[in-house]
Motif scaffolding. Structure first.
Motif, PDB file in Angstrom:
ATOM      1  N   GLY A  17      12.559  -4.018   2.229  1.00 56.81           N
ATOM      2  CA  GLY A  17      11.904  -2.991   1.436  1.00 56.81           C
ATOM      3  C   GLY A  17      12.857  -1.985   0.828  1.00 56.81           C
ATOM      4  N   THR A  19      16.003  -0.925  -1.333  1.00 56.00           N
ATOM      5  CA  THR A  19      16.728  -1.520  -2.463  1.00 56.00           C
ATOM      6  C   THR A  19      18.001  -0.726  -2.726  1.00 56.00           C
ATOM      7  OG1 THR A  19      14.596  -2.151  -3.441  1.00 56.00           O
ATOM      8  CG2 THR A  19      16.536  -2.259  -4.867  1.00 56.00           C
ATOM      9  N   GLU A  77       8.807   7.496   2.154  1.00 57.32           N
ATOM     10  CA  GLU A  77       7.935   6.603   1.381  1.00 57.32           C
ATOM     11  C   GLU A  77       6.451   6.903   1.608  1.00 57.32           C
ATOM     12  OE1 GLU A  77       8.430   2.396   0.866  1.00 57.32           O
ATOM     13  OE2 GLU A  77      10.328   2.510   1.968  1.00 57.32           O
ATOM     14  N   SER A 149       7.087   0.219  -0.227  1.00 61.50           N
ATOM     15  CA  SER A 149       8.127  -0.732  -0.649  1.00 61.50           C
ATOM     16  C   SER A 149       7.911  -2.110  -0.038  1.00 61.50           C
ATOM     17  CB  SER A 149       9.519  -0.214  -0.280  1.00 61.50           C
ATOM     18  OG  SER A 149       9.681  -0.143   1.130  1.00 61.50           O
ATOM     19  N   ARG A 152       5.240  -3.866  -2.025  1.00 57.26           N
ATOM     20  CA  ARG A 152       5.815  -4.402  -3.262  1.00 57.26           C
ATOM     21  C   ARG A 152       6.673  -5.630  -2.981  1.00 57.26           C
ATOM     22  NH1 ARG A 152       7.776   1.347  -5.957  1.00 57.26           N
ATOM     23  NH2 ARG A 152       5.735   1.968  -6.807  1.00 57.26           N
TER      24      ARG A 152
END
Length: 266
Positions: A17, A19, A77, A149, A152
Motif C-alpha cells: 500500500g 508507494t 491514511e 491505499s 486501491r
C-alpha cells in the motif's frame, strides 16, 4: 555495515500500500552514484527485517515493535470499508462503524488497524492476508475495513469502498535501526521530510559548493555612495542651478558676462 571498499548502496523496505516512487526518483536525482534497492515486506515482518539487517530503512505501518528502532511518522491514511458495488453502503458518501453492525466484517491476520471495538459481526475464520479477504468480499462473504491505499492496491471492478468516519487511522512511518543512523539514512530522512539539497540539516556541502566570491554576495565589494553625493551629483546640481560646480556662491557661470571693476579702497 558497508566496508569502505564496497560501492555504497541503500536498501529500502516497504509494506503493501505504500508507494515510495516519488522519494526513489528524488534519491536518484540527488545521489545518482548510490543505487537504491526496494524490498517488499509484509507489515508484520517489517520490524524484524530492519532489526535483522535486511534493509537500511523501511516504510512501515504503525504501530510496530519499536525495540531498537527509530521512527518518524510521515502521514496518516483514511480508513475505508471495501464492499461489493451493489451493497447498500454505496448509496452514501461515508459511513460510521455502527452502520456495519449487521454485516460480517473480515479481520485478516495482517491487519494493522487498532480497534477498541471492532465493527460488524466476526467471520468464523480470519483470512490469512488482506488479499485473501478481498477475494472473500468479492464472493459476498463479508466486508473489509482497511487503509485506503490497500483498497486501491487490491482494486477490482466488482468492488468499491467508502470512508469510515470514526475508524482508527493508519499511520505510515520511516523506520531504521537507531544505532545505524548512517549518512545515507540521513539523506533519505531529508528526502521524505522535503528538505532541499541546500538544507542546513542535510549533508555538509563540499568546498566547491560553498565557495562564493565577494562580488556575488550582497553587502560586499565596492562601497556604495549615498544618493546626492560625489562628482556626478555635483555636475547634475550644477546643470540644474546654472552654476559651475567649481564656482563659489558669488561666482558667475561660464559665459554668463564680464566681472565688475574692483572697488577702490578709501
Amino acid at each position: 555495515m558497508t566496508s569502505s571498499d564496497e560501492t555504497p548502496s541503500f536498501r529500502l523496505a516497504y509494506v503493501p500500500g505504500v508507494t515510495p516512487t516519488k522519494w526513489v526518483r528524488i534519491w536518484s536525482e540527488r545521489l545518482p552514484g548510490v543505487p537504491l534497492t526496494l524490498i517488499g515486506v509484509s507489515a508484520a515482518e517489517a520490524s524484524d527485517v530492519l532489526r535483522g539487517g535486511g534493509a537500511d530503512a523501511g516504510l512501515v505501518r504503525l504501530p510496530i515493535d519499536r525495540t531498537g528502532l527509530s521512527a518518524i511518522p510521515l502521514y496518516t491514511e483514511t480508513t475505508v470499508v471495501v464492499v461489493p458495488k451493489d451493497h447498500a453502503v454505496t448509496a452514501v458518501d461515508e459511513v460510521r462503524a455502527e452502520d456495519l453492525a449487521d454485516d460480517i466484517v473480515l479481520h485478516p491476520l495482517d491487519d494493522t488497524l487498532v480497534w477498541e471495538h471492532r465493527p460488524g459481526r466476526p467471520a468464523i475464520e480470519r483470512p490469512a492476508t488482506t488479499a485473501d479477504a478481498i477475494e472473500l468480499v468479492a464472493a459476498g462473504v463479508g466486508l473489509l475495513v482497511v487503509p485506503q491505499s490497500l483498497a486501491r492496491l487490491h482494486h477490482r471492478k466488482d468492488l468499491t469502498y467508502r470512508p469510515v468516519s470514526d475508524a482508527p487511522e493508519s499511520r505510515v512511518a520511516l523506520s531504521w535501526l537507531e544505532d545505524e543512523t548512517t549518512d545515507l539514512v540521513e539523506d533519505f530522512i531529508g528526502i521524505v521530510r522535503g528538505r532541499t539539497v541546500n538544507s542546513s540539516r542535510g549533508r555538509p556541502k563540499s568546498p566547491a559548493q560553498t565557495k562564493e566570491s565577494k562580488t556575488d554576495r550582497p553587502g560586499t565589494g565596492t562601497t556604495r555612495r549615498k544618493p546626492g553625493t560625489g562628482k556626478a551629483a555635483g555636475k547634475t546640481a550644477g546643470k540644474a542651478s546654472g552654476k559651475s560646480p567649481r564656482s563659489g556662491s558669488g561666482g558667475v557661470a561660464k559665459g554668463g558676462g564680464r566681472r565688475g571693476k574692483p572697488r577702490r579702497r578709501s
